[in-house]
Design an enzyme around this catalytic site. Sequence first.
Site, PDB file in Angstrom:
ATOM      1  N   ASP A 238       0.831  -1.198   0.000  1.00 36.04           N
ATOM      2  CA  ASP A 238       0.000   0.000   0.000  1.00 36.04           C
ATOM      3  C   ASP A 238       0.877   1.264   0.000  1.00 36.04           C
ATOM      4  O   ASP A 238       2.104   1.189   0.010  1.00 36.04           O
ATOM      5  CB  ASP A 238      -0.917  -0.025   1.219  1.00 36.04           C
ATOM      6  CG  ASP A 238      -2.358   0.314   0.874  1.00 36.04           C
ATOM      7  OD1 ASP A 238      -2.571   1.110  -0.060  1.00 36.04           O
ATOM      8  OD2 ASP A 238      -3.271  -0.212   1.536  1.00 36.04           O
ATOM      9  N   GLU A 273      -1.335   1.783  -5.060  1.00 39.21           N
ATOM     10  CA  GLU A 273      -1.290   3.228  -4.763  1.00 39.21           C
ATOM     11  C   GLU A 273      -2.507   3.939  -5.334  1.00 39.21           C
ATOM     12  O   GLU A 273      -2.514   5.147  -5.473  1.00 39.21           O
ATOM     13  CB  GLU A 273       0.034   3.828  -5.232  1.00 39.21           C
ATOM     14  CG  GLU A 273       0.360   3.671  -6.691  1.00 39.21           C
ATOM     15  CD  GLU A 273      -0.411   4.642  -7.569  1.00 39.21           C
ATOM     16  OE1 GLU A 273      -0.059   5.823  -7.640  1.00 39.21           O
ATOM     17  OE2 GLU A 273      -1.389   4.188  -8.205  1.00 39.21           O
ATOM     18  N   TRP A 274      -3.560   3.153  -5.673  1.00 32.19           N
ATOM     19  CA  TRP A 274      -4.903   3.646  -5.995  1.00 32.19           C
ATOM     20  C   TRP A 274      -5.004   4.393  -7.319  1.00 32.19           C
ATOM     21  O   TRP A 274      -5.970   5.111  -7.557  1.00 32.19           O
ATOM     22  CB  TRP A 274      -5.452   4.521  -4.862  1.00 32.19           C
ATOM     23  CG  TRP A 274      -4.977   4.085  -3.516  1.00 32.19           C
ATOM     24  CD1 TRP A 274      -5.210   2.872  -2.914  1.00 32.19           C
ATOM     25  CD2 TRP A 274      -4.149   4.823  -2.623  1.00 32.19           C
ATOM     26  NE1 TRP A 274      -4.572   2.819  -1.705  1.00 32.19           N
ATOM     27  CE2 TRP A 274      -3.915   4.010  -1.488  1.00 32.19           C
ATOM     28  CE3 TRP A 274      -3.583   6.095  -2.658  1.00 32.19           C
ATOM     29  CZ2 TRP A 274      -3.142   4.423  -0.409  1.00 32.19           C
ATOM     30  CZ3 TRP A 274      -2.814   6.512  -1.580  1.00 32.19           C
ATOM     31  CH2 TRP A 274      -2.603   5.688  -0.482  1.00 32.19           C
ATOM     32  N   GLY A 275      -4.008   4.232  -8.201  1.00 29.61           N
ATOM     33  CA  GLY A 275      -4.086   4.837  -9.520  1.00 29.61           C
ATOM     34  C   GLY A 275      -3.773   6.313  -9.590  1.00 29.61           C
ATOM     35  O   GLY A 275      -3.838   6.912 -10.668  1.00 29.61           O
ATOM     36  N   ASP A 296     -10.377   2.823  -3.544  1.00 30.81           N
ATOM     37  CA  ASP A 296     -10.994   1.605  -3.016  1.00 30.81           C
ATOM     38  C   ASP A 296     -12.422   1.449  -3.518  1.00 30.81           C
ATOM     39  O   ASP A 296     -13.194   2.419  -3.587  1.00 30.81           O
ATOM     40  CB  ASP A 296     -11.027   1.641  -1.487  1.00 30.81           C
ATOM     41  CG  ASP A 296      -9.643   1.530  -0.875  1.00 30.81           C
ATOM     42  OD1 ASP A 296      -8.664   1.371  -1.621  1.00 30.81           O
ATOM     43  OD2 ASP A 296      -9.551   1.602   0.358  1.00 30.81           O
TER      44      ASP A 296
END
Length: 493
Positions: A238, A273-275, A296
């Site tokens: 993460d 890293e969520w884009g 998320d």
Amino acid sequence: MKKVVWFVLVFTLFGCSGNGEKFDGVFEGRPRVNPPYVVGNYPGTEFIFAIPTSGERPMTWTVEGLPEGLTLNEKTGIIRGVVKEAGDYGVKITAKNAHGSQVSELQIRIGKELALTPVMGWNSWNTFGQHLTEALIIETAEALIANGMRDLGYNYINIDDLWQLKERGADGHIVIDSTKFPRGIKYVADYLHERGFRLGIYSDASKYTCAGVCGSLGYEEVDARDFAEWGVDLLKYDYCGAPASRDTAIVRYRKMGEALRATDRSIIYNICEWGRRKPWEWAKEVGGHYWRTTEDIRDAWDLRESGTGLYGIMDIIDVNGELADYAGPGFWNDPDMLVVGIFGNSSSINSGKVQYGCTLKEYRTHMSMWCMMAAPLLSGNDVRNMPDSVLNILTNPEIIAINQDQLGIQGKMVKKEGDCEIWIKPLYKGEVALAVMNRGEQAEKVEVPLQLAGFVNKALVRDVWLHRDLGEYESLKLDLEPHVTVVLRLTQH
């Protein structure tokens, strides 16, 4: 004039299959060896593979062509060992039970690539969050065996955040929370490996994780070696608490990628890293095997008009669907984990003044589109206790086969009519998966000329949710209820 043949398919009830062909459950009928049919592993590292096989038990397996170093347990169908020599090895598998036998082929590729098809398995976070224990992981493993999910390819069991204490030990190592894992992570890994599963674990590219416990920044080599010694097979890494800079992210992710590759295990690397820094452009080069493309996921159909900035199923499809050119065998776009069957019962992923939970037809669309997009399939519901209606979504072998197709192409939207979208995914040996999704709030009629899928003449059409061969057609006309997705497998006439 060319004759056009129309086929009208009206969905009025979710899951209607009364007129379809009989389709055996996971533990019924003759053996059926399910995908993946190609697997990768690094030379000189442990190989674990439970042959995913449906059919009545008891069952036995035999193999021909196993590379030196691997052995098969004929009663469990689990292949284990270490192959030292790089190369492609063709293995002939025969599964046999009281109803007959099936022969299948498996390609074992020992080399530089892992995750040759999208990862499948289960992750603790979406339902359980901080309520994570050794008992939960073991019970989940036994449930995945008992309900047949392992035999459809769900073979990674991933421990997410909060398995560790907040502060690193005086010796420089992450401290396992002994109240949750009294026998340690290695005990859990050994337990899973004996049953043909692989273990995933979680850390963060900062001092602390998203939940505020120990991360790996500055200790990448130490932690990677510990993970390997424990028997970890996947790392979700993460980015909470880390600088927003793309350059910093690349440096930090590369550091862990190199540390993982230096171990004596084949560890799949999930960059999470969520884009925000477009990881599809650089994650492969730093060692990643799949990377999050969005924030998320929430257990909701569509949150664009909620004003929360959160992402539901439709919101994520809109983002991930544009990135097909970056995906392929060994490297996948990750639109986050499945929320199938959670029904709003999550304190970990649901927050704010939004009503959460989806209907069965929405969950089936969710599963359909993740399979069309060649996404990792990581269930996040409580698999120990779920209704058959949810299990049937997660264990449909025909939709999973589309996800696990060895060609490894992510599907793309090729046409939009009103609120209906037509998606195409080329498959191995010239077949094509075609999905038609009604994302709107009203029933829609949509025409689908099969030329969109590259067929000049008629194609043989099979509905993968009804498990039914529909016949030969040049064009289709579908009548879709709101939030329903039809998925068809097309073969050249």
